[in-house]
Design a protein around this motif. Structure first.
Motif, PDB file in Angstrom:
ATOM      1  N   PRO A   4       0.934  -1.143  -0.033  1.00  0.00           N
ATOM      2  CA  PRO A   4      -0.066  -0.025   0.019  1.00  0.00           C
ATOM      3  C   PRO A   4       0.864   1.191  -0.101  1.00  0.00           C
ATOM      4  N   PHE A   5       0.313   2.500  -0.057  1.00  0.00           N
ATOM      5  CA  PHE A   5       0.935   3.635  -0.265  1.00  0.00           C
ATOM      6  C   PHE A   5       0.309   4.517   0.902  1.00  0.00           C
ATOM      7  N   PHE A   6       1.427   5.089   1.658  1.00  0.00           N
ATOM      8  CA  PHE A   6       0.923   6.020   2.727  1.00  0.00           C
ATOM      9  C   PHE A   6       1.177   7.362   2.221  1.00  0.00           C
ATOM     10  N   GLU A  75       2.984   6.174 -12.188  1.00  0.00           N
ATOM     11  CA  GLU A  75       2.578   7.514 -12.381  1.00  0.00           C
ATOM     12  C   GLU A  75       2.886   8.241 -10.865  1.00  0.00           C
ATOM     13  N   LEU A  76       2.743   7.683  -9.690  1.00  0.00           N
ATOM     14  CA  LEU A  76       3.140   8.402  -8.511  1.00  0.00           C
ATOM     15  C   LEU A  76       4.616   8.714  -8.406  1.00  0.00           C
ATOM     16  N   VAL A  94      10.331   4.924  -0.184  1.00  0.00           N
ATOM     17  CA  VAL A  94      11.200   3.936   0.810  1.00  0.00           C
ATOM     18  C   VAL A  94       9.955   3.193   1.311  1.00  0.00           C
ATOM     19  N   GLU A  95      10.223   1.863   1.853  1.00  0.00           N
ATOM     20  CA  GLU A  95       9.358   0.949   2.487  1.00  0.00           C
ATOM     21  C   GLU A  95       9.687   1.290   4.063  1.00  0.00           C
ATOM     22  N   ARG A  96       8.265   1.452   4.508  1.00  0.00           N
ATOM     23  CA  ARG A  96       8.340   1.815   6.178  1.00  0.00           C
ATOM     24  C   ARG A  96       7.085   1.237   6.735  1.00  0.00           C
ATOM     25  N   ARG A 108       3.360  -2.642   6.617  1.00  0.00           N
ATOM     26  CA  ARG A 108       4.506  -2.151   5.361  1.00  0.00           C
ATOM     27  C   ARG A 108       3.782  -1.347   4.383  1.00  0.00           C
ATOM     28  N   ALA A 109       4.357  -0.287   4.027  1.00  0.00           N
ATOM     29  CA  ALA A 109       3.950   0.780   2.897  1.00  0.00           C
ATOM     30  C   ALA A 109       4.964   1.293   2.478  1.00  0.00           C
ATOM     31  N   TRP A 110       4.671   1.690   0.840  1.00  0.00           N
ATOM     32  CA  TRP A 110       5.522   2.627   0.403  1.00  0.00           C
ATOM     33  C   TRP A 110       5.215   4.157   0.880  1.00  0.00           C
ATOM     34  N   VAL A 111       6.302   4.821   1.130  1.00  0.00           N
ATOM     35  CA  VAL A 111       6.383   6.338   1.519  1.00  0.00           C
ATOM     36  C   VAL A 111       7.139   7.193   0.574  1.00  0.00           C
ATOM     37  N   TYR A 112       6.696   7.994   0.210  1.00  0.00           N
ATOM     38  CA  TYR A 112       7.745   8.986  -0.269  1.00  0.00           C
ATOM     39  C   TYR A 112       8.061  10.104   0.527  1.00  0.00           C
TER      40      TYR A 112
END
Length: 146
Positions: A4-6, A75-76, A94-96, A108-112
């Motif tokens: 998922p994305f945060f 796209e993100l 980054v994965e956080r 666990r999620a992708w965070v920019y």
């Protein structure tokens, strides 16, 4: 890896980039928080800067529909000006671990987060967003991150 994305800025529900990028492409969107980070005003859009013990950034944990995931990820990455392996990237993906508000579970999620150059500049001259909540600050500007 499918995560998922945060999102904590213009991609949040009600913000300018949410409908442009996420509408109809998500399975769920739920409140969450990223620890060990400080939120800075961009201006116009926010930057999360990783800082152990620094605080909490508030946002949403967004799970994409499986069929939308590959295109959405690309796209993100473009929106956030992230190029894998390029240290000049404005943001890094980054994965956080993000804590889901409803049950306190770590996900666990992708965070920019701010890239190296942006993070260094923000630590010296940036304006911190107290409480780690950016909602409502970026209305009307369709650009910028998470």
């Amino acid at each position: 890896m499918t995560l998922p994305f945060f999102v904590y800025g213009t991609l949040r529900p009600g913000e300018v980039n949410h409908d442009l990028f996420l509408r109809g492409r998500t399975r769920s969107e739920e409140p969450g928080r990223l620890a060990d980070a400080v939120l800075y005003d961009g201006p116009g859009y926010p930057y999360a800067v990783e800082e152990p013990g620094g605080g909490v950034v508030r946002g949403e944990l967004v799970t994409a529909l499986p069929e939308a995931y590959p295109g959405l990820l690309a796209e993100l990455d473009r929106l956030e000006e992230y190029v894998p392996g390029d240290p000049r990237s404005l943001y890094l993906r980054v994965e956080r671990k993000v804590v889901r508000d409803r049950d306190g579970a770590g996900v666990r999620a992708w965070v920019y987060v701010a890239g190296q150059r942006a993070a260094a500049r923000l630590r010296v001259t940036g304006r911190r967003v107290e409480g780690g909540e950016w909602r409502g600050r970026g209305r009307g500007r369709a650009r910028g991150p998470a």
